[in-house]
Design a protein around this motif. Structure first.
Motif, short mmCIF file in Angstrom:
data_model
loop_
_atom_site.label_atom_id
_atom_site.label_comp_id
_atom_site.label_asym_id
_atom_site.label_seq_id
_atom_site.Cartn_x
_atom_site.Cartn_y
_atom_site.Cartn_z
N GLU A 107 32.42 52.08 -61.10
CA GLU A 107 31.82 51.07 -60.22
C GLU A 107 32.55 49.74 -60.40
N ALA A 108 33.86 49.80 -60.31
CA ALA A 108 34.70 48.64 -60.59
C ALA A 108 35.69 48.40 -59.45
N ILE A 109 36.21 47.18 -59.44
CA ILE A 109 37.23 46.78 -58.47
C ILE A 109 38.28 45.96 -59.21
N LEU A 266 39.72 42.40 -63.03
CA LEU A 266 38.79 43.53 -63.00
C LEU A 266 37.36 43.01 -62.88
N SER A 267 36.61 43.55 -61.93
CA SER A 267 35.20 43.20 -61.76
C SER A 267 34.37 44.46 -61.71
N GLY A 268 33.05 44.30 -61.62
CA GLY A 268 32.16 45.45 -61.60
C GLY A 268 31.63 45.76 -62.99
N PHE A 269 31.15 46.98 -63.17
CA PHE A 269 30.47 47.37 -64.40
C PHE A 269 31.27 47.10 -65.68
N PRO A 270 32.61 47.34 -65.72
CA PRO A 270 33.35 47.07 -66.96
C PRO A 270 33.33 45.59 -67.38
N LEU A 271 33.00 44.71 -66.46
CA LEU A 271 32.94 43.28 -66.76
C LEU A 271 31.58 42.86 -67.33
N GLN A 272 30.59 43.70 -67.18
CA GLN A 272 29.21 43.32 -67.48
C GLN A 272 29.03 42.75 -68.89
N SER A 273 29.51 43.45 -69.92
CA SER A 273 29.27 43.02 -71.29
C SER A 273 30.03 41.73 -71.62
N LYS A 274 31.26 41.58 -71.12
CA LYS A 274 32.02 40.36 -71.37
C LYS A 274 31.34 39.15 -70.72
N SER A 275 30.88 39.33 -69.51
CA SER A 275 30.16 38.26 -68.82
C SER A 275 28.90 37.88 -69.58
N ASN A 276 28.16 38.88 -70.05
CA ASN A 276 26.93 38.62 -70.79
C ASN A 276 27.19 37.87 -72.10
N THR A 277 28.28 38.21 -72.76
CA THR A 277 28.64 37.51 -74.01
C THR A 277 28.90 36.04 -73.75
N VAL A 278 29.63 35.75 -72.68
CA VAL A 278 29.92 34.35 -72.33
C VAL A 278 28.64 33.60 -72.00
N ILE A 279 27.75 34.23 -71.24
CA ILE A 279 26.47 33.59 -70.88
C ILE A 279 25.66 33.29 -72.13
N SER A 280 25.63 34.24 -73.04
CA SER A 280 24.86 34.07 -74.28
C SER A 280 25.37 32.88 -75.10
N ILE A 281 26.69 32.75 -75.24
CA ILE A 281 27.28 31.63 -75.99
C ILE A 281 27.02 30.31 -75.27
N LEU A 282 27.21 30.32 -73.96
CA LEU A 282 26.96 29.11 -73.17
C LEU A 282 25.52 28.62 -73.34
N PRO A 291 22.76 24.15 -66.20
CA PRO A 291 22.31 25.49 -65.81
C PRO A 291 23.46 26.47 -65.66
N ILE A 292 23.14 27.76 -65.88
CA ILE A 292 24.14 28.83 -65.83
C ILE A 292 23.85 29.74 -64.63
N ILE A 293 24.90 30.05 -63.90
CA ILE A 293 24.82 31.04 -62.82
C ILE A 293 25.57 32.28 -63.31
N GLY A 294 24.87 33.40 -63.43
CA GLY A 294 25.44 34.61 -64.02
C GLY A 294 26.01 35.55 -62.97
N VAL A 295 27.25 35.97 -63.20
CA VAL A 295 27.89 36.92 -62.29
C VAL A 295 28.83 37.80 -63.08
N GLY A 296 28.89 39.07 -62.70
CA GLY A 296 29.79 40.01 -63.37
C GLY A 296 29.11 41.29 -63.77
N GLY A 297 29.32 42.35 -63.00
CA GLY A 297 28.84 43.69 -63.38
C GLY A 297 27.37 43.95 -63.15
N ILE A 298 26.75 43.23 -62.25
CA ILE A 298 25.32 43.48 -61.97
C ILE A 298 25.23 44.68 -61.02
#
Length: 336
Positions: A107-109, A266-282, A291-298
């Protein structure tokens, strides 16, 4: 089920041609009548962010509608906000084709578009013609031929031109498909960029008596210390939001696949965990000051909820729409 049948046919086509063909068909007058009959309006569930009131938490990520040609269609899907672009001061063709590649099993692009767009003046014309009643954001970038040391001027030109026609502006300094663009996330270049865009924002605010928030879109490939540095600068310059994240150059999640040899973001599901890690640190560093707008692998309701639980106030969808269709968007809006 109907969408997945249609998707099988669409996936037989070249991804970029399929994208254009699909949107043009869905944007036709006859299809709009059909959509109006079967897609009933979704009740608003207002969310306040950046000083704006969003009809709901779910937005369309930049890249799907670069030139603002399909605003009314995406309005019908129920999105609370639509981010157009990335757009540059002058039109440009982008990188050589083929430049979009699907990886259905993940589920990636992968894309290496290179900010192909018809220029900011064309986008303004399309925004003026639209009837969208939600929030419109415009994602801006630099032209390829503009040297990195002069790139701030491109962003300032775009801010000045688009200011009166958008609800917020997203500064794209994190695409991996424009040479040296990501250098703008670091050190003196980042500091100068933020200082200049905040000065321009203040100037435009005074000129038009309208405050348009500015968000910075960052990369998922930053180290923890780099994210901390960025967070400190976002707070220092009172940036209105941060969008986490853009596409990744880390192809380790598809390393055994033939597509791993393709360059690009690379986007889609393989990006999900990396995006989440960045959001968590932010979230830990920003302490709700930005405020944070979350995008990546939803790609599911749980994935959307996780972004919000980690600290995102709003979310954006791109690959999830490609792989799961319009019903997925409406499902997220209702359940969130």
């Amino acid at each position: 089920m109907f969408y997945y049948l249609i998707r099988k046919l669409l996936f037989l086509m070249d991804p970029e041609k399929s994208h254009i063909f699909t949107l043009k068909c869905l944007n036709s007058k006859h299809m709009q009548i059909f959509i109006n009959l079967f897609l009933k309006p979704i009740p608003s569930i207002p969310v306040k962010c950046m000083g704006l009131v969003f009809p709901n938490k779910v937005g369309l990520a930049a890249g799907m509608d670069k030139n603002g040609e399909y605003i009314n269609f995406f309005n019908k899907l129920g999105f609370g906000f639509i981010e157009l672009g990335t757009v540059t001061p002058l039109p440009q063709v982008g990188n050589l084709k083929p430049r979009i590649f699907r990886i259905p099993s993940k589920e990636a692009i992968i894309n290496k578009m290179g900010f192909n767009n018809l220029g900011i003046e064309n986008l303004i014309c399309n925004i003026k013609k639209s009837k969208f009643k939600g929030i419109i954001g415009v994602n801006i970038g630099k032209n390829t031929q503009t040297p990195i040391e002069n790139s701030i001027n491109d962003y300032l030109i775009c801010i000045e031109k688009i200011y009166c026609y958008t609800d917020y502006i997203a500064i794209n300094i994190s695409s991996p498909n424009t040479k040296n663009l990501r250098n703008l996330q670091y050190g003196i270049l980042f500091n100068n960029l933020l200082e200049n865009i905040k000065t321009k924002q203040k100037e435009m605010h005074q000129k038009y008596s309208k405050y348009v928030p500015i968000a910075i879109k960052i990369s998922p490939d930053l180290s923890k210390n780099e994210i901390i540095d960025i967070s400190n600068q976002l707070i220092k310059f009172k940036i209105d939001a941060v969008i986490a994240t853009n596409t990744t150059l880390d192809h380790s999640k598809i390393y055994k696949m033939q597509e791993n040899r393709i360059t690009g973001g690379l986007s889609g599901f393989p990006l999900q965990s990396k995006s989440n890690t960045v959001i968590s640190i932010l979230y830990k560093q920003l302490k709700k000051k930005v405020p944070i707008i979350g995008v990546g692998g939803i790609n599911s309701l749980n994935a959307a909820k996780e972004k919000i639980q980690l600290g995102a106030e709003l979310i954006q969808i791109y690959s999830g729409l490609v792989y799961h269709g319009p019903k997925f968007i409406r499902h997220l809006i209702k359940k969130l």
